[in-house]
Design a protein around this motif. Structure first.
Motif, PDB file in Angstrom:
ATOM      1  N   LEU A  22      -6.993  -8.140  -5.173  1.00  0.00           N
ATOM      2  CA  LEU A  22      -7.394  -7.104  -5.043  1.00  0.00           C
ATOM      3  C   LEU A  22      -6.946  -5.997  -4.213  1.00  0.00           C
ATOM      4  CD1 LEU A  22     -10.494  -5.006  -5.556  1.00  0.00           C
ATOM      5  CD2 LEU A  22     -10.908  -5.906  -3.895  1.00  0.00           C
ATOM      6  N   GLN A  23      -6.459  -5.525  -3.873  1.00  0.00           N
ATOM      7  CA  GLN A  23      -5.806  -5.090  -3.449  1.00  0.00           C
ATOM      8  C   GLN A  23      -6.075  -3.594  -2.528  1.00  0.00           C
ATOM      9  OE1 GLN A  23      -1.735  -4.007  -4.039  1.00  0.00           O
ATOM     10  NE2 GLN A  23      -1.060  -2.681  -2.132  1.00  0.00           N
ATOM     11  N   GLU A  24      -6.701  -3.526  -1.557  1.00  0.00           N
ATOM     12  CA  GLU A  24      -7.575  -1.814  -1.413  1.00  0.00           C
ATOM     13  C   GLU A  24      -5.992  -0.988  -0.854  1.00  0.00           C
ATOM     14  OE1 GLU A  24     -11.530  -2.475   0.507  1.00  0.00           O
ATOM     15  OE2 GLU A  24     -10.789  -4.508   0.438  1.00  0.00           O
ATOM     16  N   PRO A  30      -1.844   9.411   5.912  1.00  0.00           N
ATOM     17  CA  PRO A  30      -1.014   9.993   5.058  1.00  0.00           C
ATOM     18  C   PRO A  30      -0.259   8.988   4.159  1.00  0.00           C
ATOM     19  CG  PRO A  30      -1.583  10.538   7.433  1.00  0.00           C
ATOM     20  CD  PRO A  30      -2.297   9.422   7.282  1.00  0.00           C
ATOM     21  N   GLU A  31       0.631   7.868   4.135  1.00  0.00           N
ATOM     22  CA  GLU A  31       1.733   8.024   3.765  1.00  0.00           C
ATOM     23  C   GLU A  31       1.101   7.267   2.143  1.00  0.00           C
ATOM     24  OE1 GLU A  31      -0.349   3.858   6.179  1.00  0.00           O
ATOM     25  OE2 GLU A  31      -0.025   6.129   6.324  1.00  0.00           O
ATOM     26  N   ASN A  32      -0.291   7.531   1.959  1.00  0.00           N
ATOM     27  CA  ASN A  32      -1.043   7.527   0.151  1.00  0.00           C
ATOM     28  C   ASN A  32      -1.455   8.836   0.056  1.00  0.00           C
ATOM     29  OD1 ASN A  32      -0.887   4.381   0.732  1.00  0.00           O
ATOM     30  ND2 ASN A  32      -2.758   4.413   1.786  1.00  0.00           N
ATOM     31  N   SER A  33      -0.916   9.971  -0.099  1.00  0.00           N
ATOM     32  CA  SER A  33      -1.249  11.172   0.304  1.00  0.00           C
ATOM     33  C   SER A  33      -0.850  11.190  -1.533  1.00  0.00           C
ATOM     34  CB  SER A  33      -0.981  11.806   0.451  1.00  0.00           C
ATOM     35  OG  SER A  33       0.557  12.011   0.575  1.00  0.00           O
ATOM     36  N   PHE A  46      -9.286   2.129 -10.308  1.00  0.00           N
ATOM     37  CA  PHE A  46      -8.722   1.050 -10.785  1.00  0.00           C
ATOM     38  C   PHE A  46      -7.369   0.671 -10.999  1.00  0.00           C
ATOM     39  CE2 PHE A  46     -13.269   0.832 -10.070  1.00  0.00           C
ATOM     40  CZ  PHE A  46     -12.865   0.132  -8.809  1.00  0.00           C
ATOM     41  N   HIS A  47      -6.619  -0.305 -11.231  1.00  0.00           N
ATOM     42  CA  HIS A  47      -5.134  -0.251 -11.360  1.00  0.00           C
ATOM     43  C   HIS A  47      -4.951  -1.777 -11.570  1.00  0.00           C
ATOM     44  CE1 HIS A  47      -4.320   3.387 -10.103  1.00  0.00           C
ATOM     45  NE2 HIS A  47      -3.494   3.793 -11.585  1.00  0.00           N
ATOM     46  N   LEU A  48      -5.278  -3.042 -13.007  1.00  0.00           N
ATOM     47  CA  LEU A  48      -4.635  -3.447 -13.044  1.00  0.00           C
ATOM     48  C   LEU A  48      -2.681  -3.638 -13.469  1.00  0.00           C
ATOM     49  CD1 LEU A  48      -5.760  -6.444 -13.111  1.00  0.00           C
ATOM     50  CD2 LEU A  48      -6.599  -6.381 -15.018  1.00  0.00           C
TER      51      LEU A  48
END
Length: 75
Positions: A22-24, A30-33, A46-48
């Motif tokens: 699991l990567q949250e 800001p880097e995840n805008s 969720f992405h797999l």
């Protein structure tokens, strides 16, 4: 933060934690805008294996099916 919907989803996924990583992603950073722009009204998402899987709630049958298919591919 806090994210009760995310916490609930993580609880539901707990029995599967040995089968995936699991990567949250904190979409408020800001880097995840790009993620924020795309999903600000749809958390959790969720992405797999890099592909969109589900949003809002964990769909266990869908998750189990996709996870099983990935596991079979890697054998």
């Amino acid at each position: 933060k806090p994210c009760p919907l995310c916490d609930e989803a993580k609880e539901v996924l707990e029995p599967y934690k040995k089968r995936f990583i699991l990567q949250e992603v904190d979409i408020s950073l800001p880097e995840n805008s790009a993620w924020y722009d795309k999903y600000k009204y749809d958390i959790p998402v969720f992405h797999l294996n890099g592909k969109f899987l589900m949003k809002h709630r964990v769909d266990i049958p869908k998750f189990e099916d996709r996870l099983r298919k990935l596991e079979l591919q890697s054998e």
